[in-house]
Design an enzyme around this catalytic site. Sequence first.
Site, PDB file in Angstrom:
ATOM      1  N   LYS A   1      22.616   2.684  57.237  1.00 30.13           N
ATOM      2  CA  LYS A   1      23.202   1.467  57.785  1.00 30.13           C
ATOM      3  C   LYS A   1      24.589   1.283  57.184  1.00 30.13           C
ATOM      4  CE  LYS A   1      19.595  -0.783  56.320  1.00 30.13           C
ATOM      5  NZ  LYS A   1      19.021  -1.726  57.225  1.00 30.13           N
ATOM      6  N   ARG A   2      25.319   0.329  57.710  1.00 29.74           N
ATOM      7  CA  ARG A   2      26.648   0.026  57.181  1.00 29.74           C
ATOM      8  C   ARG A   2      26.556  -0.281  55.688  1.00 29.74           C
ATOM      9  NH1 ARG A   2      29.174  -5.071  56.910  1.00 29.74           N
ATOM     10  NH2 ARG A   2      27.425  -5.957  58.090  1.00 29.74           N
TER      11      ARG A   2
ATOM     12  N   THR B   1      18.605  -4.005  63.206  1.00 29.75           N
ATOM     13  CA  THR B   1      17.882  -3.347  64.303  1.00 29.75           C
ATOM     14  C   THR B   1      17.405  -1.959  63.896  1.00 29.75           C
ATOM     15  OG1 THR B   1      19.987  -2.549  65.236  1.00 29.75           O
ATOM     16  CG2 THR B   1      19.065  -4.580  66.154  1.00 29.75           C
TER      17      THR B   1
ATOM     18  N   LYS C   1      23.460  -5.376  51.529  1.00 24.38           N
ATOM     19  CA  LYS C   1      22.410  -4.473  52.015  1.00 24.38           C
ATOM     20  C   LYS C   1      21.781  -3.671  50.869  1.00 24.38           C
ATOM     21  CE  LYS C   1      24.394  -4.035  56.670  1.00 24.38           C
ATOM     22  NZ  LYS C   1      23.264  -4.545  57.468  1.00 24.38           N
TER      23      LYS C   1
ATOM     24  N   HIS D   1      26.260 -13.538  63.951  1.00 27.85           N
ATOM     25  CA  HIS D   1      25.635 -12.348  63.376  1.00 27.85           C
ATOM     26  C   HIS D   1      25.653 -12.308  61.852  1.00 27.85           C
ATOM     27  CE1 HIS D   1      24.693  -9.885  66.927  1.00 27.85           C
ATOM     28  NE2 HIS D   1      25.776 -10.407  67.468  1.00 27.85           N
TER      29      HIS D   1
ATOM     30  N   LYS E   1      14.026   0.388  64.960  1.00 29.08           N
ATOM     31  CA  LYS E   1      14.079   1.775  65.437  1.00 29.08           C
ATOM     32  C   LYS E   1      13.180   2.677  64.599  1.00 29.08           C
ATOM     33  CE  LYS E   1      18.861   0.905  66.784  1.00 29.08           C
ATOM     34  NZ  LYS E   1      20.269   1.046  66.355  1.00 29.08           N
TER      35      LYS E   1
END
Length: 655
Positions: free
Chosen positions: A388-389, A499, A394, A195, A503
């Site tokens: 998100k995390r 993901t 990110k 991952h 969504k």
Amino acid sequence: MDSMATLDYPAWGYEFPDYWLNFGNPWEIERLDVCYEIRFRGHVNKITDASGRARYVWEGGEKVLAIAYDNPIPGFETKNCINIRLWSSKPTKEFDFASFNDGNYDKSVEEQKAAENITAVLYPNDNHMVGKTLRLKQHQTWPGTSSPNQVSIQLNDTHPTLGIAELQRILVDEEGLLWDEAWDIVTKTYSFTNHTVLPEALEKWAVPLMQDLLPRLMMIIFDINLFFLQKVERVFPGDRERLRRMSIVEEGQPQFIRMAFLAVVGSHTVNGVAALHSELVKSMLFQDFVEYFGEARFTNVTNGVTPRRWLHQANPRLSELIVQKLGNDDFLKNLGELQKLKKLSTDPAFQKQWMEIKYRNKVRLAQHIQIHCGVDVSPDALFDIQCKRFHEYKRQFMNILGVIHRYKKLKEMSKEELSKQVKKVVIFAGKSAPGYYIAKLIIKLINNAATVLNEDPQTSEYLKLVFIPNYNVSLAEIIIPASDISQHISTAGTEASGTSNMKFVLNGGLIIGTVDGANIEIGEEVGEENIWLFGTLTPDVEDVRHAQRYRPTVLDPALDLVVKAIQHGEFGEPSIFEPLISTLTFGHDFYIISKDFQAYLETLATIDTAYKDKAAWAKRSINAAASMGKFSSDRSIQDYAQNIWHIKPVTVPKE
């Protein structure tokens, strides 16, 4: 799990409980009859069995009991129901009566506390040795309870990788199989999903800690490594550097166990979770292993999301509208049916219905924000969301820097100029790892900036900023259907898949993103007119980093404006944010925010312009959502079942 149940596959899921077991729920079944003993520490004795073979026995030390809690997962429109099993750790002896009578009350319940700590909090802070020990105990509790014979076990990242060594121990020490016989079973049982492509995120455990906590497993891992490297040496004789690179044991003071390498060596198949990611897994992370095992061992299974939860449950009004237009709910089991909506994308009446549902979802989120954050936001504004995390790769940091830049530019405008701007609400949500200091500073900057922006009478009508706390799946079901645009802006080559991007688009939200992870495949499906991609491409990232490290470079001028505002104390005490700013300067901007910043701002400006054309925006929203058939988790699970697990559906007969 929802997809496996819906597709009638015979499957079990295993997970660690975190706080889920604290309050119980009516569907949870405590299985006191399913109880396994887990051993920590102790010693290993070498014995000779009745047949004259040398055997090893792990004895002594600490023991805890793992108690199963089963949660049924019913399939959609099928009688099939599978199970996800959680584990709760309990002491073998809950109460030391002798210690209690001696007045040592803490010691009387010491064993109970130590055991229950294992399942008290998932992924505790491991910046210290106590946290590392607890996390390693958690990792051993998974495989110690979840390795039945004659099954296919999918390792979902490296956390359960100790299962490879544990199954080998059971087969050799307890079942009496020869090493090679046992290893053949192990490697036919396990497969591994990677991952991450971030080297620092690939899990490693110090050998001294493992030798202390799991002495027998450490012996087995050393043997697995030795026998594997002997085989590699026969294929590449004399290549000592290759042996060093491929060793499961990383040499140093102390030595470390590279869990991802153990997962690759002990599995029959390794997969990434998006097309680009799977290529990077082969070319960057495991190149030596690809050369040794061959490319057939490495494959791709692009992630997906379940439309039953992320459309039907999270956005029931939109699901009802789709049923009304398609005449059935077949799309909930065959997401490709959404393609039929494309013919309606230019229908003004359907556009109005579609966007009215979006508006009502924005009203619902605005109400949540007012109640929980105390900020009034207008559902008429563009909702720009990143949830998100929190992690540097990110690039929530780039997002908040962009928000501050927008604010600074708004402050320079006249009332007439302001009246022409798109009103925007920028929303952040997510959590960071407990000990991730830089990520917490990003959250601090967001909240400090929100205080300034939301109270500015000159600009707050045109720009609001919100950080929604306590992000979880239930909150995501409120946030995601309300997005106009969502941000997926990781440095190219760092995001495995993502993901949340799927969504958001499934719910009619458009996305701005880098050419990374599943953004690429989403772009291929929705078409370039329905997605905004920008930024440095993966092959160029290392060249940019090299230039930033070894050649004189300056920050992008727009970025420099924002950095100076932070350093001048416009958003709180500047010394607080010095470590964060240093990642851009002394840290050589590893995630290349400066390089991508101008392209990022230009893309956001393009989105503002597009949002003003409501009919064209509605068309984009409809066409994007209608193109998401590939990204159903049903398709992902079918890929796993057919290409990795080699299982077929087992349908429960209908009465």
